[in-house]
Write a protein that holds these residues in place. Structure first.
Motif, PDB file in Angstrom:
ATOM      1  N   UNK A   1       0.859  -1.158  -0.152  1.00 34.79           N
ATOM      2  CA  UNK A   1      -0.017  -0.049  -0.112  1.00 34.79           C
ATOM      3  C   UNK A   1       0.714   1.400   0.080  1.00 34.79           C
ATOM      4  N   UNK A   2       2.012   1.112  -0.600  1.00 38.50           N
ATOM      5  CA  UNK A   2       2.915   2.122  -0.560  1.00 38.50           C
ATOM      6  C   UNK A   2       3.589   2.513  -2.014  1.00 38.50           C
ATOM      7  N   UNK A   3       3.692   3.623  -2.286  1.00 34.56           N
ATOM      8  CA  UNK A   3       4.567   3.992  -3.735  1.00 34.56           C
ATOM      9  C   UNK A   3       6.037   3.242  -3.505  1.00 34.56           C
ATOM     10  N   UNK A   4       6.593   3.191  -4.874  1.00 29.77           N
ATOM     11  CA  UNK A   4       8.005   2.823  -4.787  1.00 29.77           C
ATOM     12  C   UNK A   4       9.019   3.980  -3.984  1.00 29.77           C
ATOM     13  N   UNK A   5       8.585   5.257  -4.186  1.00 28.45           N
ATOM     14  CA  UNK A   5       9.361   6.156  -3.683  1.00 28.45           C
ATOM     15  C   UNK A   5       8.417   7.102  -2.682  1.00 28.45           C
ATOM     16  N   UNK A   6       8.806   7.216  -1.698  1.00 26.45           N
ATOM     17  CA  UNK A   6       7.557   7.766  -0.629  1.00 26.45           C
ATOM     18  C   UNK A   6       8.531   9.127  -0.261  1.00 26.45           C
ATOM     19  N   UNK A   7       8.003  10.466  -0.129  1.00 31.76           N
ATOM     20  CA  UNK A   7       8.564  11.441   0.405  1.00 31.76           C
ATOM     21  C   UNK A   7       8.474  11.461   2.087  1.00 31.76           C
ATOM     22  N   UNK A   8       9.498  10.677   2.458  1.00 30.37           N
ATOM     23  CA  UNK A   8       9.538  10.517   3.843  1.00 30.37           C
ATOM     24  C   UNK A   8      10.971  10.859   4.269  1.00 30.37           C
ATOM     25  N   UNK A   9      11.044  11.046   5.792  1.00 28.50           N
ATOM     26  CA  UNK A   9      12.558  11.460   6.311  1.00 28.50           C
ATOM     27  C   UNK A   9      13.212  10.016   6.308  1.00 28.50           C
ATOM     28  N   UNK A  10      12.763   8.835   6.204  1.00 24.99           N
ATOM     29  CA  UNK A  10      13.493   7.886   6.020  1.00 24.99           C
ATOM     30  C   UNK A  10      12.558   6.650   5.482  1.00 24.99           C
ATOM     31  N   UNK A  11      13.408   5.573   5.022  1.00 22.78           N
ATOM     32  CA  UNK A  11      12.718   4.501   4.263  1.00 22.78           C
ATOM     33  C   UNK A  11      11.971   4.893   2.887  1.00 22.78           C
ATOM     34  N   UNK A  12      12.728   5.906   2.357  1.00 21.27           N
ATOM     35  CA  UNK A  12      12.191   6.547   1.058  1.00 21.27           C
ATOM     36  C   UNK A  12      11.907   5.419   0.074  1.00 21.27           C
ATOM     37  N   UNK A  13      12.518   4.502  -0.068  1.00 17.00           N
ATOM     38  CA  UNK A  13      12.555   3.548  -1.243  1.00 17.00           C
ATOM     39  C   UNK A  13      11.850   2.409  -0.628  1.00 17.00           C
ATOM     40  N   UNK A  14      10.734   1.814  -1.306  1.00 16.13           N
ATOM     41  CA  UNK A  14       9.890   0.723  -0.839  1.00 16.13           C
ATOM     42  C   UNK A  14      10.654  -0.357  -0.996  1.00 16.13           C
ATOM     43  N   UNK A  15      11.538  -0.785  -1.796  1.00 17.72           N
ATOM     44  CA  UNK A  15      12.184  -1.739  -2.151  1.00 17.72           C
ATOM     45  C   UNK A  15      13.344  -2.037  -0.825  1.00 17.72           C
TER      46      UNK A  15
END
Length: 645
Positions: A517-531
């Protein structure tokens, strides 16, 4: 008024029968024609078959019946008909319904329908042997229900509108036998010859420009005894109709000389001659509306049903109104529409194509892809070109795109069973593109927003092949990287070459976004890349914790674990380490077991899928300023975004 169709002709008719009958029409005000429907004689002597009224029909018949059979043998007599016509349409590529020369047992064709039925038949009697009708249709609209070959053809109709034989409008040159195409709505004068040999039982139809002698080879030839079709006495005339696109059909007065002597070819033979002269200057010139102008070149005429008329798409989408807008993507705006004639729901994507370079190859490949048929692919029905736009026509998917059910606190959450079925369906569709069609199709933009849901919530991959097609006309050595950030394989960004393996990489990102339920790249402070995020859970032995929290406890453990691990495997930085789509389908169907990831040497470096540079020429969905928000270690995020724009 949408369209005006002007057909110019006068009639000179001569007969040899039991009694000497001859007549010439020198204007129609005194011709005593039998008119029906909306047909009328205008003040200046024009015979006007139709007017600006939707869904109407118009008939004009010579008032007296003619004997078409030998009174002794009962066989159909020979006859010949020739007429010259000119069809002038308001739009160069648009026309209303055509016109038919008719031999009918009655001059009052009651119960006939307008539109595609041309005022000749209805749903009940079309194709029945009781009609006793012979017609030569000059048809300017393709109707699939009648198996029309295209929207510019001539047909011989016997008791119905499924022509006994038909051919694209044109003629065979006498010099070399080459076929010359003709457009019925070009406005040029054309002549038609209809010849029936009562001895050979053969009817020929020939078409040619007015300045060309009758070709030796007919356009159509049909071996058929018309005796069972004809009654002893028949009526002769013309029929036409209007549909949703309005048409005006005219037959003006033309001066002519009466024939004092009639030809006869022997006892029990008769000649029925219809001569009509068309003069383009006699018809008023209708100003073309520029807003419906299309870009059509000669090479596109071969594409037939794949070429949609802009007029139809404009009407279908209510003029591309904003309320019909389904969405806006990287390649253009998409509108919902309903085709005016068939009432089929469609989705129309408007794409800019400012450069004409490679357009012929591009359209050829669109038409080729339009032949793809798979239950998990959104069918590309065809296209239209107009000015600086390319319009692509697809099947309409009522439940829109999958991403609406996954991200940004969706109003409706898909359960695990629905998600797993979508994943297997899209995988099956990709396998078809990669291995099961006659050519290899590389999608190049597999992602949740390009997966649409039909009425039963089945996933269908859309825009297949479109990204790859956009590279036509460019130097293969400098091919632009086309795709969406987060789904691009590292070798794709380096070389610009798209392969089936780069599609597998994108499918890996798709697997993870559906499960998490997350995009491959999220605009977050950490764990930006889903993979990276999913890998960290796998590395701790807690991969199921990466699931979408909206699933709650309603999921199948083995299936969810399989999807997450398969997503990581497909995301491997080395193409050789990724499975094929055939293997992916086998894993999802449970036909083969997924190997243990640890045995494949999967590590964070193996998931590092990008290098510096190479990101200047692809369609990016996230701004470069996003990279400032990342404090993630440089394993993936920094290297991925460092070259972005």
């Amino acid at each position: 008024m949408f369209s005006k169709l002007g057909i110019l002709l006068s009639l000179l008719v001569g007969f040899v029968a039991s009694e000497d009958i001859s007549f010439t029409f020198n204007g129609f005000r005194s011709a005593n024609l039998s008119l029906y429907g909306i047909a009328q004689i205008t003040a200046n002597g024009l015979l006007k078959l139709t007017n600006d009224t939707e869904q109407q029909k118009g008939h004009a018949f010579y008032p007296n019946p003619i004997s078409f059979k030998n009174s002794v043998t009962g066989n159909s007599s020979s006859f010949s008909t020739t007429f010259v016509f000119s069809i002038i349409s308001q739009y160069s590529t648009l026309s209303g319904h055509g016109i038919a020369f008719v031999i009918s047992p009655t001059k009052e064709i009651s119960g006939a329908l307008p539109s595609q039925y041309l005022g000749l038949f209805n749903e009940t009697n079309n194709g029945t042997s009781t009609g006793h009708v012979v017609a030569i249709e000059l048809d300017t609209i393709q109707n699939s229900e009648f198996d029309d070959i295209n929207n510019n053809h001539v047909g011989i109709d016997i008791n119905g509108l499924k022509s006994a034989t038909s051919a694209a409008a044109g003629y065979f040159a006498d010099t070399n036998g080459a076929f010359k195409n003709m457009s019925l709505i070009s406005g040029h004068q054309m002549q038609v010859w209809v010849d029936y040999d009562g001895v050979k039982k053969q009817i020929n139809v020939t078409l040619a420009p007015i300045n060309v002698d009758k070709p030796k080879i007919p356009l159509l030839s049909l071996s058929l005894d018309l005796s069972p079709t004809f009654n002893d006495n028949m009526y002769v005339g013309f029929s036409s109709s209007t549909g949703s696109v309005l048409s005006n059909h005219y037959l003006p007065r033309i001066g002519g000389k009466k024939r004092s002597k009639l030809l006869t070819f022997g006892l029990a033979m008769m000649i029925v001659t219809f001569v009509s002269v068309a003069i383009s200057s006699a018809v008023y010139v209708v100003k073309r509306k520029r807003k419906f102008a299309e870009l059509v070149e000669d090479w596109e005429l071969d594409y037939g049903p794949h070429r949609f008329k802009y007029k139809d798409l404009y009407i279908a989408t209510k003029g591309f109104e904003e309320k019909e807008l389904l969405g806006v993507g990287g390649f253009g705006r998409v509108y919902r529409g309903v085709l005016p004639t068939s009432k089929i729901e469609i989705a129309v994507k408007k794409v800019s194509h400012e450069s004409r370079q490679g357009m012929r190859e591009f359209v050829a490949e669109i038409v080729s892809i339009g032949r793809l048929r798979h239950r998990n692919l959104v069918s590309l029905l065809g296209y239209c070109r107009r000015k600086g736009e390319l319009l692509l026509v697809y099947d309409y998917m009522p439940n829109r795109s999958l991403d609406k059910y996954l991200f940004d606190q969706p109003k409706i959450t898909l359960n695990w069973g629905q998600r797993f079925r979508v994943l297997k369906g899209v995988a099956s569709g990709l396998l078809y593109l990669h291995e099961e069609w006659e050519q290899i199709i590389v999608h190049r933009d597999v992602k949740a927003s390009n997966v649409l849901l039909d009425g039963a919530m089945n996933g269908r991959l859309a825009d297949f092949g479109l990204a790859r097609l956009y590279d036509h006309g460019t130097d293969p050595q400098t091919t632009h990287v086309v795709g969406t950030l987060g789904y691009l394989a590292p070798e794709h960004t380096r070389s610009g070459k798209a392969t089936t393996s780069t599609d597998v990489f994108a499918f890996g990102a798709f697997l993870l976004e559906v499960a998490c339920g997350r995009r491959p790249i999220e605009k977050r402070a950490e764990d930006a890349l889903l993979v990276d995020w999913v890998f960290s859970y796998w590395n701790r032995g807690e991969i199921l914790e990466a699931r979408d929290p909206n699933l709650g406890a309603d999921y199948v453990v083995n299936e969810l674990e399989l999807v997450l691990k398969l997503g990581l495997l497909c995301s491997h930085s080395e193409p050789a380490a990724r499975p094929s789509m055939r293997q992916v389908v086998q894993y999802l169907e449970g036909d083969i077991c997924l190997p243990e990831l640890s045995s494949l040497g999967l590590c964070a470096s193996g998931l590092t899928f990008a290098h510096k540079g190479g990101f200047t020429d692809f369609a990016i969905s996230y701004p470069s300023s996003m990279s400032k928000a990342f404090s993630h270690p440089p394993s993936v995020a920094d290297t991925l975004l460092s070259g972005g724009r």
